[in-house]
Design an enzyme around this catalytic site. Structure first.
Site, mmCIF file in Angstrom:
data_model
loop_
_atom_site.group_PDB
_atom_site.id
_atom_site.type_symbol
_atom_site.label_atom_id
_atom_site.label_comp_id
_atom_site.label_asym_id
_atom_site.label_seq_id
_atom_site.Cartn_x
_atom_site.Cartn_y
_atom_site.Cartn_z
ATOM 1 N N GLN A 101 7.382 2.992 5.886
ATOM 2 C CA GLN A 101 6.588 1.870 5.370
ATOM 3 C C GLN A 101 7.528 0.877 4.697
ATOM 4 O O GLN A 101 8.240 1.244 3.755
ATOM 5 C CB GLN A 101 5.557 2.381 4.354
ATOM 6 C CG GLN A 101 4.593 1.292 3.921
ATOM 7 C CD GLN A 101 3.614 1.768 2.869
ATOM 8 O OE1 GLN A 101 4.013 2.315 1.850
ATOM 9 N NE2 GLN A 101 2.332 1.544 3.089
ATOM 10 N N TYR A 183 0.178 -5.190 -3.494
ATOM 11 C CA TYR A 183 1.572 -5.618 -3.414
ATOM 12 C C TYR A 183 1.661 -6.989 -2.723
ATOM 13 O O TYR A 183 0.637 -7.604 -2.439
ATOM 14 C CB TYR A 183 2.413 -4.512 -2.754
ATOM 15 C CG TYR A 183 2.368 -3.245 -3.591
ATOM 16 C CD1 TYR A 183 2.822 -3.247 -4.909
ATOM 17 C CD2 TYR A 183 1.817 -2.071 -3.098
ATOM 18 C CE1 TYR A 183 2.752 -2.099 -5.700
ATOM 19 C CE2 TYR A 183 1.743 -0.915 -3.882
ATOM 20 C CZ TYR A 183 2.211 -0.944 -5.184
ATOM 21 O OH TYR A 183 2.128 0.172 -5.974
ATOM 22 N N ARG A 324 -2.838 13.279 -0.670
ATOM 23 C CA ARG A 324 -2.869 14.352 -1.672
ATOM 24 C C ARG A 324 -3.156 15.722 -1.066
ATOM 25 O O ARG A 324 -2.552 16.718 -1.474
ATOM 26 C CB ARG A 324 -3.893 14.000 -2.760
ATOM 27 C CG ARG A 324 -3.419 12.847 -3.638
ATOM 28 C CD ARG A 324 -4.530 12.234 -4.439
ATOM 29 N NE ARG A 324 -5.499 11.521 -3.599
ATOM 30 C CZ ARG A 324 -6.556 10.868 -4.052
ATOM 31 N NH1 ARG A 324 -6.781 10.829 -5.349
ATOM 32 N NH2 ARG A 324 -7.373 10.242 -3.229
#
Ligand SMILES: Cc1cc2nc3c(=O)[nH]c(=O)nc-3n(C[C@H](O)[C@H](O)[C@H](O)COP(=O)(O)O)c2cc1C
Length: 365
Positions: A101, A183, A324
């Protein structure tokens, strides 16, 4: 019925063994952008997790684009060499395809690692100036970013393209642009953070202009043998923010720019945004985006094998990403395969762990 989750999928020129993707996860354990031994252990393990694709954490295209001092970067020969060591190791250790990424944190840069508080860096903690579409801080107590000018646009575009060239040299199978979570690219698309009045602000076409320019600049240097995608925002979860309709528009724009897939995430534009905590909270948005005809991945509280299988077999998404749940159980995919009545290729050193070999099998040596 054979599992769709465990069937292959093609993204551009790359074929994945199955539709399970390890979502990018910052480890805050790099030194001036350079991957360290922790990344060998972490990514080496995930390369063997049974997922078809592992995406390396947000890796920043310039030093000031990092979130924290511990974030990964791909802005120097040193950071390129450090990441190449890890990726070469992953190739020897596991069979997952490997993606990266590429990111720029924009106005959410210059913060402490989560275990140091996660707030903006204080004087004495070596903070740095941030940039954004408008001089609007992320939230109370956050530094005000400098509104970007023409030179900044050129620098960031070229930093993305140069980092993508480094990723190509390292040998990644997929490159994913981070256009979510508040972002830089997302902060241009969202009216919450972008209040510009020039060609980069105002209408949806104008707000997506800079993210589109980044995508086009990167596509130009990434051969079609490598899958190129983006993580985008399904919803800002705020009045006046981005919605599912904006995600559809974004996916159409990125598809036209030559991207092979999108991942639907959400939230992160403001501390006030409340991301839902329901299972698969981005899946319905992913389904709307997928309707435009681009390979689509859903992420966000996808936790069980049956849930993941239903998402892909009901055509809501082409792939699922887990974060997670896979940190908690790095062999999640092995266990999902068992639940869904199929099996997965294990490393030869672990062959005797296959449940089919358990009953009565002699445990010698
Ligand atoms: C430790 C950790 C680090 C993360 N770092 C990133 C990141 O680098 N880039 C990104 O797009 N999302 C990041 N995320 C968000 C995840 O990729 C994912 O979208 C989110 O956790 C929801 O998926 P989950 O419910 O399966 O965990 C991170 C999440 C965790 C838990």
């Amino acid at each position: 019925m054979p599992s769709i989750l465990f069937s292959p999928i093609r993204l551009g020129g790359v074929e994945l063994e199955n539709r399970i993707v390890v979502a990018p996860m910052c480890q805050y354990s790099a030194a001036d952008g350079c991957a360290m031994d922790w990344h060998l252990a972490h990514l080496g393990m995930l390369a063997n997790s049974g997922a078809g694709l592992v995406i390396v954490e947000a890796t920043h295209v310039e030093r000031h684009g990092r979130i924290t001092h511990g974030c990964m970067g791909l802005y120097s020969d040193e950071s390129e060499a450090a990441l190449k060591r890890i990726i070469d190791f992953c190739r020897r250790a596991g069979r997952a395809k490997l993606g990266i990424q590429l990111a720029h944190a924009g106005r959410k840069a210059s913060v402490q690692r989560p275990w140091e508080g996660g707030g903006p860096l204080k004087p004495g903690q070596d903070p740095w100036p941030t940039i954004g579409p408008s001089a609007l801080p992320f939230g109370p107590g956050w530094p005000t970013p400098r509104e970007m000018v023409a030179d900044d646009f050129a620098c960031v575009r070229s930093a993305f393209a140069t980092a993508a060239q480094r990723a190509v040299r390292i040998g990644f199978d997929a490159i994913e642009l981070h256009m979510a979570h508040g972002y830089l690219a997302h902060s241009f698309m969202s009216p919450i953070s972008n209040q510009r009045t020039d060609q980069y602000g105002g209408s949806a076409e104008n707000r997506i202009r800079f993210p589109r320019e980044i995508a086009e600049a990167v596509r130009q240097v990434v051969p079609h043998t490598i899958a190129l995608g983006a993580r985008i925002t399904g919803s800002d979860w705020l009045d006046g923010g981005l919605t599912a309709a904006d995600a559809v528009f974004c996916a159409k724009t990125l598809k036209a720019a030559g991207l092979d897939y999108v991942d639907i995430s959400s939230g992160g534009i403001s501390p006030e945004a409340r991301t839902p905590t329901t299972l698969g909270y981005n899946v319905d948005i992913a389904e709307q985006v997928r309707a435009i005809g681009i390979a689509t991945r859903a992420v966000g509280l996808i936790v069980t094998a049956q849930q993941a299988e239903a998402i892909v077999s009901e055509g809501k998404a082409d792939m699922v990403a887990l974060a997670r749940a896979i940190l908690d159980d790095p062999h999640w995919a092995w266990h999902a395969a068992r639940t869904l009545g199929t099996d997965i290729k294990r490393p030869k050193q672990y062959l005797r762990s296959a449940p089919s070999l358990w009953p009565g099998a002699a445990m010698v040596g």
